[in-house]
Design a protein around this motif. Sequence first.
Motif, PDB file in Angstrom:
ATOM      1  N   SER A   1       0.836  -1.193   0.000  1.00 15.64           N
ATOM      2  CA  SER A   1       0.000   0.000   0.000  1.00 15.64           C
ATOM      3  C   SER A   1       0.879   1.254   0.000  1.00 15.64           C
ATOM      4  O   SER A   1       2.065   1.203   0.323  1.00 15.64           O
ATOM      5  N   THR A   2       0.283   2.371  -0.353  1.00 10.53           N
ATOM      6  CA  THR A   2       1.002   3.641  -0.361  1.00 10.53           C
ATOM      7  C   THR A   2       1.509   3.986   1.035  1.00 10.53           C
ATOM      8  O   THR A   2       2.640   4.452   1.196  1.00 10.53           O
ATOM      9  N   ASP A   3       0.689   3.745   2.038  1.00 10.83           N
ATOM     10  CA  ASP A   3       1.099   4.045   3.414  1.00 10.83           C
ATOM     11  C   ASP A   3       2.297   3.191   3.834  1.00 10.83           C
ATOM     12  O   ASP A   3       3.218   3.680   4.482  1.00 10.83           O
ATOM     13  N   GLU A   4       2.275   1.907   3.465  1.00 12.53           N
ATOM     14  CA  GLU A   4       3.393   1.026   3.791  1.00 12.53           C
ATOM     15  C   GLU A   4       4.666   1.502   3.078  1.00 12.53           C
ATOM     16  O   GLU A   4       5.746   1.510   3.667  1.00 12.53           O
ATOM     17  N   PHE A   5       4.510   1.913   1.817  1.00 11.68           N
ATOM     18  CA  PHE A   5       5.648   2.390   1.047  1.00 11.68           C
ATOM     19  C   PHE A   5       6.250   3.644   1.673  1.00 11.68           C
ATOM     20  O   PHE A   5       7.468   3.784   1.757  1.00 11.68           O
ATOM     21  N   LYS A   6       5.399   4.562   2.126  1.00 16.57           N
ATOM     22  CA  LYS A   6       5.872   5.814   2.719  1.00 16.57           C
ATOM     23  C   LYS A   6       6.693   5.576   3.980  1.00 16.57           C
ATOM     24  O   LYS A   6       7.578   6.353   4.314  1.00 16.57           O
ATOM     25  N   LYS A   7       6.426   4.485   4.688  1.00 20.37           N
ATOM     26  CA  LYS A   7       7.137   4.183   5.933  1.00 20.37           C
ATOM     27  C   LYS A   7       8.529   3.606   5.701  1.00 20.37           C
ATOM     28  O   LYS A   7       9.349   3.574   6.612  1.00 20.37           O
ATOM     29  N   LEU A   8       8.804   3.157   4.482  1.00 24.96           N
ATOM     30  CA  LEU A   8      10.096   2.553   4.186  1.00 24.96           C
ATOM     31  C   LEU A   8      11.195   3.603   4.139  1.00 24.96           C
ATOM     32  O   LEU A   8      10.945   4.763   3.815  1.00 24.96           O
ATOM     33  N   GLY A   9      12.420   3.169   4.417  1.00 28.36           N
ATOM     34  CA  GLY A   9      13.579   4.045   4.246  1.00 28.36           C
ATOM     35  C   GLY A   9      13.931   4.146   2.768  1.00 28.36           C
ATOM     36  O   GLY A   9      13.418   3.390   1.935  1.00 28.36           O
ATOM     37  N   GLY A  10      14.801   5.056   2.431  1.00 26.96           N
ATOM     38  CA  GLY A  10      15.151   5.328   1.039  1.00 26.96           C
ATOM     39  C   GLY A  10      15.628   4.109   0.271  1.00 26.96           C
ATOM     40  O   GLY A  10      15.162   3.833  -0.833  1.00 26.96           O
ATOM     41  N   GLN A  11      16.565   3.373   0.831  1.00 26.50           N
ATOM     42  CA  GLN A  11      17.100   2.202   0.131  1.00 26.50           C
ATOM     43  C   GLN A  11      16.025   1.123  -0.048  1.00 26.50           C
ATOM     44  O   GLN A  11      15.977   0.452  -1.076  1.00 26.50           O
ATOM     45  N   ASP A  12      15.159   0.960   0.941  1.00 29.53           N
ATOM     46  CA  ASP A  12      14.079  -0.023   0.822  1.00 29.53           C
ATOM     47  C   ASP A  12      13.051   0.410  -0.225  1.00 29.53           C
ATOM     48  O   ASP A  12      12.483  -0.418  -0.922  1.00 29.53           O
ATOM     49  N   LYS A  13      12.829   1.718  -0.330  1.00 25.33           N
ATOM     50  CA  LYS A  13      11.933   2.221  -1.377  1.00 25.33           C
ATOM     51  C   LYS A  13      12.501   1.889  -2.750  1.00 25.33           C
ATOM     52  O   LYS A  13      11.782   1.460  -3.649  1.00 25.33           O
ATOM     53  N   ILE A  14      13.807   2.087  -2.906  1.00 29.14           N
ATOM     54  CA  ILE A  14      14.445   1.789  -4.179  1.00 29.14           C
ATOM     55  C   ILE A  14      14.311   0.301  -4.501  1.00 29.14           C
ATOM     56  O   ILE A  14      13.981  -0.074  -5.625  1.00 29.14           O
TER      57      ILE A  14
END
Length: 92
Positions: free
Chosen positions: A3-16
């Motif tokens: 989900s978008t909310d789960e994605f927003k909680k990730l750190g930068g490297q995890d988002k990548i």
Amino acid sequence: EMSTDEFKKLGGQDKIKTIRSYLAIDEGIYGPLYSILSGGIHDYSEDECSSYYSFLKLLLLDVLREQKSQKEREANRKTIMDLHSKLKCKKN
């Protein structure tokens, strides 16, 4: 699927890591790209951001071209498989 909310909680490297499969970028460019974009948001002056403009523009245009090319290849492969199936049916 995240989900978008789960994605927003990730750190930068995890988002990548999460979006990696959606981007047509060579593996070695993820770190520098993230570093520049993050620096532009958090640290760089307007002049520093301007100095990265050409680099980012070229990189993003390259990514878009590669994604378009991948979609065209997939469409061509589907057409080939469809035609092959039709030819097999005619033969039988």
